[in-house]
Design a protein around this motif. Structure first.
Motif, PDB file in Angstrom:
ATOM      1  N   CYS A  78       4.485  39.606 -17.184  1.00  0.00           N
ATOM      2  CA  CYS A  78       3.123  38.401 -17.475  1.00  0.00           C
ATOM      3  C   CYS A  78       2.584  37.275 -17.910  1.00  0.00           C
ATOM      4  N   LEU A  79       3.630  36.466 -17.272  1.00  0.00           N
ATOM      5  CA  LEU A  79       4.257  34.867 -17.586  1.00  0.00           C
ATOM      6  C   LEU A  79       3.651  34.394 -16.765  1.00  0.00           C
ATOM      7  N   ASP A  80       4.797  35.132 -15.424  1.00  0.00           N
ATOM      8  CA  ASP A  80       4.577  35.056 -13.650  1.00  0.00           C
ATOM      9  C   ASP A  80       3.187  35.196 -13.787  1.00  0.00           C
ATOM     10  N   ALA A  81       2.255  36.093 -13.332  1.00  0.00           N
ATOM     11  CA  ALA A  81       1.194  36.297 -13.651  1.00  0.00           C
ATOM     12  C   ALA A  81      -0.011  35.494 -14.008  1.00  0.00           C
ATOM     13  N   PHE A  82       0.197  35.059 -15.180  1.00  0.00           N
ATOM     14  CA  PHE A  82      -0.381  33.848 -16.278  1.00  0.00           C
ATOM     15  C   PHE A  82      -0.343  32.365 -15.204  1.00  0.00           C
ATOM     16  N   ARG A  83       0.727  32.222 -14.443  1.00  0.00           N
ATOM     17  CA  ARG A  83       0.953  30.858 -14.185  1.00  0.00           C
ATOM     18  C   ARG A  83       0.751  31.448 -12.360  1.00  0.00           C
ATOM     19  N   THR A  84       0.549  32.262 -11.925  1.00  0.00           N
ATOM     20  CA  THR A  84      -0.198  32.575 -10.880  1.00  0.00           C
ATOM     21  C   THR A  84      -1.074  32.294 -10.733  1.00  0.00           C
ATOM     22  N   GLY A  85      -1.968  33.158 -11.391  1.00  0.00           N
ATOM     23  CA  GLY A  85      -2.849  34.012 -11.492  1.00  0.00           C
ATOM     24  C   GLY A  85      -3.103  34.778 -10.462  1.00  0.00           C
ATOM     25  N   LYS A  86      -1.594  35.236 -10.102  1.00  0.00           N
ATOM     26  CA  LYS A  86      -1.670  36.668  -9.328  1.00  0.00           C
ATOM     27  C   LYS A  86      -1.285  38.130  -9.591  1.00  0.00           C
ATOM     28  N   PRO A  87      -1.984  39.189  -9.571  1.00  0.00           N
ATOM     29  CA  PRO A  87      -1.242  40.084  -9.661  1.00  0.00           C
ATOM     30  C   PRO A  87       1.095  40.109  -9.641  1.00  0.00           C
TER      31      PRO A  87
ATOM     32  N   ARG B 227      -2.699  26.983 -24.105  1.00  0.00           N
ATOM     33  CA  ARG B 227      -1.829  28.184 -23.223  1.00  0.00           C
ATOM     34  C   ARG B 227      -0.442  28.102 -23.086  1.00  0.00           C
ATOM     35  N   THR B 228      -0.703  28.513 -24.614  1.00  0.00           N
ATOM     36  CA  THR B 228       0.424  29.175 -25.278  1.00  0.00           C
ATOM     37  C   THR B 228       0.117  31.389 -25.168  1.00  0.00           C
ATOM     38  N   LEU B 229       0.214  31.678 -24.968  1.00  0.00           N
ATOM     39  CA  LEU B 229       0.386  33.191 -24.921  1.00  0.00           C
ATOM     40  C   LEU B 229       0.399  33.928 -26.122  1.00  0.00           C
ATOM     41  N   HIS B 230      -0.584  34.611 -26.841  1.00  0.00           N
ATOM     42  CA  HIS B 230      -1.015  35.922 -27.824  1.00  0.00           C
ATOM     43  C   HIS B 230      -1.295  36.927 -27.150  1.00  0.00           C
ATOM     44  N   VAL B 231      -0.208  37.639 -28.164  1.00  0.00           N
ATOM     45  CA  VAL B 231      -1.041  39.631 -28.186  1.00  0.00           C
ATOM     46  C   VAL B 231      -2.260  39.314 -28.782  1.00  0.00           C
ATOM     47  N   VAL B 232      -3.221  39.903 -27.752  1.00  0.00           N
ATOM     48  CA  VAL B 232      -4.479  40.645 -29.495  1.00  0.00           C
ATOM     49  C   VAL B 232      -4.796  41.943 -29.287  1.00  0.00           C
TER      50      VAL B 232
ATOM     51  N   GLN C  70       8.486  39.185 -24.516  1.00  0.00           N
ATOM     52  CA  GLN C  70       8.045  38.025 -23.132  1.00  0.00           C
ATOM     53  C   GLN C  70       8.023  36.378 -23.336  1.00  0.00           C
ATOM     54  N   ILE C  71       7.281  36.125 -24.154  1.00  0.00           N
ATOM     55  CA  ILE C  71       6.536  35.232 -24.845  1.00  0.00           C
ATOM     56  C   ILE C  71       7.136  33.698 -25.530  1.00  0.00           C
ATOM     57  N   GLN C  72       8.176  35.069 -25.653  1.00  0.00           N
ATOM     58  CA  GLN C  72       9.677  33.873 -26.494  1.00  0.00           C
ATOM     59  C   GLN C  72      10.186  33.045 -25.969  1.00  0.00           C
TER      60      GLN C  72
END
Lengths: 233, 254
Positions: B83-92, B56-61, B75-77
């Motif tokens: 992006c982390l908020d959208a990823f954690r909550t699943g909401k825009p 569940r670690t994000l990477h730039v693709v 943001q990742i570091q």
């Protein structure tokens, strides 16, 4: 849920505690097998694009690694060639997969097989294969651990090909749990500067970071902005 | 040719997507194409697509530029940002003006310094699982209008479909294996960008542009071209074309 870095550190620490700062390929196999609670673990190391040395944690894994070498087919062959994990979670259901291998594996008591490519982008050094006695997919946590083992072993093998100073491996491995595109861009640049493989280039970057006592990402950043070269021009 | 309207561009994007999905396609190239279209369709300054690994670690693709790549990495570091908020909550997550107020102190400063006060993130979702996020960085402060949100969400769904194309399995291990393959392709591409940048004495953005153009011209997969360059198996004459493409264009036209 532990982060990738936590998992990486836990595994590198466990490996270091068991096998010392310079783990051998055979030592890494048995450590991975024990910590993954596997039926056996096999390690294929490629040499110049052809299957080179093979290692195994026990007789079971050794027999199945040897069989794949003889047949020229099997999960480890596909994992290396395709560069993605190859999973067969119920061998008994399709013993004809990999003709000659699937049936023999079932007969030897193996229920499922998971083969992970040992690669870092274009640097492809072999495959790590986990043999399980039961069938079914690996639990999420075990699967995540297996991926990290594959990553750790990849980097250890790359380091071994170049000959790093003692002690640098554990430090370097612990430092590399994160992904930074500049590390890979710098590997490509140094590969072109020295006319060596990207795997060797990465190890040179890591050796430099270790020698200077700075993070790998900092060395990579200097290379990418062209303040640091490795060919001393 | 007159400039394409937004509707035409959108229709063309989905047509290209549909064409791609029936073939054996390169997922990184497709995601890069989509992030480029986001820039055009939404007047974004930069866009990026992030994908989560098994931890569940994000990477730039995919990213529209090297600048976007580094903003995503920031943001990742720092473990904070839209992006982390959208990823954690699943909401825009839609944020019109970081200058007025920023829920992410470190990221907010970084984005403002880059001249990007308006930032938005949309989750790549499959039922309850968030695979990653699509992110927009805008140079103009102000809210994202509803029509733009709809376009961004359509492009996000397109990216999700592309990632699941090979799925055809409910086996969680296999889905993870495919996503892992996409992340490894990204590493190969970064290595190839570095090798080409060094040989041709160009920047990373230009190196990536040449890699894509070369792959497109030869109808080859971006990842295969990258593998040949980073693995040092590309023929010297082909490498020369990548190092000095302009001299070959002039030669072709006599």
């Amino acid at each position: 849920m532990p982060t990738a870095y936590d998992r990486w550190l836990r595994i590198v620490t466990a490996l270091g505690a068991r096998e010392g700062p310079e783990p051998t390929p055979a030592g890494m196999c048995s450590a991975a097998s024990d910590l993954l609670a596997a039926g056996g673990v096999g390690l294929l190391v490629m040499a110049e694009g052809v299957p080179g040395a093979g290692f195994a944690s026990n007789r079971l894994a050794e027999a199945l690694e040897d069989l794949q070498f003889t047949l020229g087919i099997g999960p480890r062959v596909d994992a290396h060639a395709r560069g993605i994990p190859i999973i067969e979670s119920d061998l008994a259901a399709i013993p004809e997969c990999w003709v000659g291998f699937g049936g023999a594996a079932v007969e030897a008591g193996v229920g499922s097989v998971f083969s992970f490519p040992l690669r870092l982008g274009a640097a492809r050094v072999g495959a790590l294969t986990v043999y399980q006695l039961g069938s079914g997919p690996l639990r999420g946590e075990v699967y995540a651990d297996a991926l990290v083992w594959a990553d750790v072993i990849t980097r250890a093998l790359l380091a071994g090909q170049v000959g790093l100073p003692a002690g640098s491996l554990a430090v370097g491995l612990a430092d590399e749990g994160s992904f930074d595109p500049r590390v890979h861009q710098a590997s490509g640049m140094v590969s072109a500067q020295l006319e060596v493989s990207v795997g060797e280039a990465l190890t040179r970057l890591r050796a430099r970071a270790f020698a200077d006592g700075i993070p790998l990402t900092a060395v990579a950043g200097e290379v990418v902005v062209r303040r640091l070269r490795f060919d001393h021009r | 040719m007159p400039m394409a309207s937004r509707e035409e561009l959108l229709a063309d994007t989905f047509l290209q997507l549909a064409d791609t999905l029936i073939e054996d396609f390169d997922v990184i190239e497709l995601l890069t194409m989509l992030s480029g279209r986001c820039v055009e369709l939404l007047e974004a300054s930069a866009t990026g697509i992030l994908l989560a690994d098994v931890h569940r670690t994000l990477h730039v693709v995919a990213a529209s530029s090297e600048e976007a790549n580094l903003l995503e990495l920031f943001q990742i570091q720092n473990e904070e940002g839209p992006c982390l908020d959208a990823f954690r909550t699943g909401k825009p997550v839609v944020h019109g003006d970081l200058g007025a107020q920023s829920p992410w102190p470190r990221f907010g400063r970084q984005a403002m310094a880059a001249g990007l006060p308006s930032v938005h993130a949309f989750p790549l979702r499959v039922r309850d699982t968030v695979l990653g996020t699509l992110n927009l960085f805008m140079a103009q402060a102000g809210p994202l209008i509803e029509a733009d949100v709809a376009v961004a969400q359509a492009l996000t769904h397109a990216a999700t479909i592309a990632l699941l194309q090979e799925r055809a399995t409910t086996d969680a291990n296999r889905l993870t294996a495919q996503l892992q393959g996409a992340l490894n392709s990204r590493v190969t591409i970064e290595q190839a960008k570095g090798a080409l940048a060094e040989r041709a004495n160009i920047g990373m953005d230009e190196a990536f542009r040449r890699l894509r153009a070369y792959a497109r011209d030869r109808n080859a997969k971006l990842t295969d071209v990258a593998e040949a360059i980073a693995g040092r198996t590309l023929a010297a004459a082909e490498m020369d074309i990548l190092i000095a493409p302009d001299s070959y264009v002039r030669f072709d036209h006599g």
